[in-house]
Design an enzyme around this catalytic site. Structure first.
Site, PDB file in Angstrom:
ATOM      1  N   ARG A 124      -9.393  14.219  30.300  1.00 18.33           N
ATOM      2  CA  ARG A 124      -9.775  15.903  30.883  1.00 18.33           C
ATOM      3  C   ARG A 124      -9.333  17.089  29.907  1.00 18.33           C
ATOM      4  O   ARG A 124      -9.437  18.269  30.658  1.00 18.33           O
ATOM      5  CB  ARG A 124      -9.086  15.790  32.292  1.00 18.33           C
ATOM      6  CG  ARG A 124      -9.830  15.325  33.181  1.00 18.33           C
ATOM      7  CD  ARG A 124      -9.117  15.115  34.560  1.00 18.33           C
ATOM      8  NE  ARG A 124      -8.101  13.892  34.457  1.00 18.33           N
ATOM      9  CZ  ARG A 124      -7.432  14.374  35.707  1.00 18.33           C
ATOM     10  NH1 ARG A 124      -7.229  14.582  36.599  1.00 18.33           N
ATOM     11  NH2 ARG A 124      -5.776  13.102  35.173  1.00 18.33           N
ATOM     12  N   ASN A 182       5.056  13.088  44.954  1.00 15.78           N
ATOM     13  CA  ASN A 182       6.034  12.572  44.192  1.00 15.78           C
ATOM     14  C   ASN A 182       5.901  13.086  42.469  1.00 15.78           C
ATOM     15  O   ASN A 182       4.776  13.294  42.341  1.00 15.78           O
ATOM     16  CB  ASN A 182       5.269  11.075  43.783  1.00 15.78           C
ATOM     17  CG  ASN A 182       5.504   9.913  43.231  1.00 15.78           C
ATOM     18  OD1 ASN A 182       7.068   9.878  42.308  1.00 15.78           O
ATOM     19  ND2 ASN A 182       4.820   8.934  42.611  1.00 15.78           N
ATOM     20  N   TYR A 224       0.691  28.751  -6.812  1.00 14.95           N
ATOM     21  CA  TYR A 224      -0.285  27.693  -6.964  1.00 14.95           C
ATOM     22  C   TYR A 224      -1.764  28.016  -7.847  1.00 14.95           C
ATOM     23  O   TYR A 224      -1.805  28.929  -8.289  1.00 14.95           O
ATOM     24  CB  TYR A 224      -1.153  27.780  -5.723  1.00 14.95           C
ATOM     25  CG  TYR A 224      -1.978  26.472  -5.192  1.00 14.95           C
ATOM     26  CD1 TYR A 224      -1.442  25.504  -6.078  1.00 14.95           C
ATOM     27  CD2 TYR A 224      -3.261  26.927  -4.330  1.00 14.95           C
ATOM     28  CE1 TYR A 224      -2.208  24.117  -5.087  1.00 14.95           C
ATOM     29  CE2 TYR A 224      -4.476  25.648  -4.458  1.00 14.95           C
ATOM     30  CZ  TYR A 224      -3.745  24.565  -4.510  1.00 14.95           C
ATOM     31  OH  TYR A 224      -4.239  23.758  -4.077  1.00 14.95           O
ATOM     32  N   SER A 256       6.115  47.807 -13.078  1.00 18.81           N
ATOM     33  CA  SER A 256       5.102  47.966 -12.130  1.00 18.81           C
ATOM     34  C   SER A 256       3.879  47.476 -12.610  1.00 18.81           C
ATOM     35  O   SER A 256       3.464  47.636 -14.113  1.00 18.81           O
ATOM     36  CB  SER A 256       4.783  49.631 -11.962  1.00 18.81           C
ATOM     37  OG  SER A 256       5.804  49.694 -10.963  1.00 18.81           O
ATOM     38  N   ASP A 301       3.179  13.512  29.671  1.00 16.59           N
ATOM     39  CA  ASP A 301       2.648  14.464  30.034  1.00 16.59           C
ATOM     40  C   ASP A 301       3.965  16.022  31.253  1.00 16.59           C
ATOM     41  O   ASP A 301       2.932  16.075  31.832  1.00 16.59           O
ATOM     42  CB  ASP A 301       0.973  14.287  30.388  1.00 16.59           C
ATOM     43  CG  ASP A 301       1.008  13.176  32.047  1.00 16.59           C
ATOM     44  OD1 ASP A 301       2.373  13.069  32.435  1.00 16.59           O
ATOM     45  OD2 ASP A 301       0.034  13.400  32.439  1.00 16.59           O
TER      46      ASP A 301
END
Ligand code: UD1
Ligand code: CA
Length: 452
Positions: free
Chosen positions: A18, A173, A373, A409, A108
């Site tokens: 679900r 419950n 990177y 800079s 859950d």
């Protein structure tokens, strides 16, 4: 008196149909961590001695999450999904090791609190063979009812079998249950599948225990503890309840939340004293904020340690591996990842610091980027204490900027800069007197300008 031993069994083999998602149900996030991580964390706080998790076949991602958050927990595979009691028996090898108490918790049902689990354990310690958590539901539809007579839990009746008065008055419950270790296998072994769905229901444990002249008890807890998650709507409702609890706990601990309802916390977020969090801030997993720090609006923070008196944001993003030393300032549109930023560093505007170390009191100009990177691998940038990085500089890693060095800079720095040196990594400025005026002059004559 020796401490009582306790085995916790987490049922996480459900398919979660679900949720309408490719992701296993117990891996959906709530307050920044998976449902399963919540349950395993709570079990840890309830002082259990061992943990077994029952998962479905082929659930490698669930197994990996168990390893990550509870490396000592064992897991068992329930090959066919034949009901909650059948799932518990998938962990038979763990049950046979004979703990004093066995706690059964649903994967859950992430908001159950350690104190509620302790109360269940106490009921077993007090002589019950079975103890079950019950609650008063604002909408009781679909829940089984705990039928109590003379302080004894006599049966769990599914809603369809409950009388109108039971439906109105009985506790719902919650599913969370404890069994006395010495009678657990005898009870579980007697549960049959003689019902409409031909499943082995754990709820039958109550009547079976009573039939064996053993006692059963119901323990009432608040509704939020027992929120079960089957749908995305229930996940969102549980998120609201979890955030409510976390915000309340932060306020109780003295954190200033100017607009608490706009701040999203993680279950493990830690705050020192006199911390201020402005509106609209999101905390992911593993964040520690030390005394006197201020988190300005619209910041997104995860896996970061924020030192004393640090200022973060507005609009800052701190990613895992960030450590900010005392009094550092991380301003607007600054992103930090895997970087140790020492005390007094200022990176006030528009910067990316990734895979880096920045020495104390260094000044990082607006628009500075660590180019960590190269398309294949990540490399480190090391900026020495007191260094000054001029605005709009690209530091191409691997590279080291020495202590007290100065980067002009607009530099592209590809080689190490020695301490106290000046590095200018840019082309020299060229000035051509009268050039612009000549250009305009040519245009006004209707001719095309040339660059000469
Ligand atoms: C159950 C109870 C109901 C209670 C409700 C509380 C029964 C018969 N009913 O209903 O009284 O009010 O919980 O939420 O028990 N699971 C497995 N393997 C299985 C079956 C279930 O691991 O073969 C796991 C599921 O992943 C889930 C938990 O057990 O975490 C509960 O199962 P579920 O089918 O959702 O029970 P409910 O129908 O909600
Ligand atoms: Ca359920």
């Amino acid at each position: 008196m020796t401490a009582r031993t306790c085995l916790a069994i987490v049922l996480a083999a459900g398919e979660g149909t679900r949720m309408r998602s490719a992701r296993p149900k117990v891996l959906h996030p709530l307050a920044g961590r998976s449902l399963l991580a919540h349950v395993l964390g709570t079990i840890g706080q309830a002082g259990v001695t061992s943990t077994a998790v029952v998962i479905g076949p082929g659930e490698d991602a669930v197994a990996a999450e168990i390893k990550r958050v509870a490396p000592d927990a064992e897991y068992f595979i329930q090959r066919e999904r034949r009901g909650t009691a059948h799932a518990v028996l998938a962990a038979r090898a763990a049950i046979e090791r004979q703990a004093d108490e066995i706690l059964i918790v649903y994967g859950d049902t992430p908001l159950v609190q350690p104190a509620s689990l302790s109360r269940l354990r106490d009921a077993i310690g007090g002589g019950a063979a079975v103890a079950v958590l019950g609650f008063r539901a604002s909408d009781a539809t679909g829940y089984g009812r705990l039928i109590v007579e003379k302080n004894q839990l006599v049966t769990i009746r599914e809603e369809t079998d409950a009388s109108a008065s039971d439906r109105k008055t009985a506790l719902c419950n919650g599913g969370t249950m404890a069994l006395a270790g010495k009678t657990a296998l005898a009870i579980l072994g007697r549960i049959g599948d003689h019902n409409r769905k031909h499943e082995f229901y754990l709820t039958d444990a109550v009547e079976i225990a009573r039939g064996m002249a053993l006692s059963a008890a119901a323990v009432e807890v608040e509704e939020d503890d027992m929120r079960g998650i089957n749908t995305k709507k229930q996940l969102a409702e549980a998120e609201a309840a979890a955030q409510q609890r976390l915000r309340q706990a932060a306020l109780d601990a003295g954190v200033t939340l100017i607009a608490p309802e706009t701040v999203y916390l993680c279950a493990d977020t830690k705050f020192g004293r006199d911390v201020v969090v402005e509106p609209f801030v999101v905390f992911g997993e593993k964040v520690t904020v030390e005394d006197g720090a201020v988190i300005h609006s619209f910041s997104h923070i995860s896996g970061a340690h924020i030192g004393k008196g640090v200022s973060v944001g507005p609009f800052a993003r701190l990613r895992p591996g960030t450590r900010l030393g005392e009094g550092a300032r991380i301003g607007n549109f600054v992103e930090v990842k895997e970087a140790v930023v020492e005390a007094g560093v200022k990176a006030n505007h528009l910067t990316y610091l990734g895979d880096a170390s920045v020495g104390a009191n260094a000044n990082i100009g607006a628009g500075t980027i660590t180019c960590n990177y190269d398309g294949a691998a990540k490399h480190r940038t090391d900026i020495g204490r007191g260094a000054f990085i001029g605005s709009n500089s690209a530091l191409v890693a691997p590279v080291k900027i020495g202590e007290g060095a100065y980067v002009g800079s607009g530099s592209v720095i590809t080689q190490d800069v020695p301490a106290e040196a000046l590095a200018l990594g840019r082309s020299r400025q060229v000035v051509k007197q009268g050039w612009a005026a000549r250009l305009r002059g040519l245009k006004s004559l209707g001719k095309k300008g040339s660059s000469q």
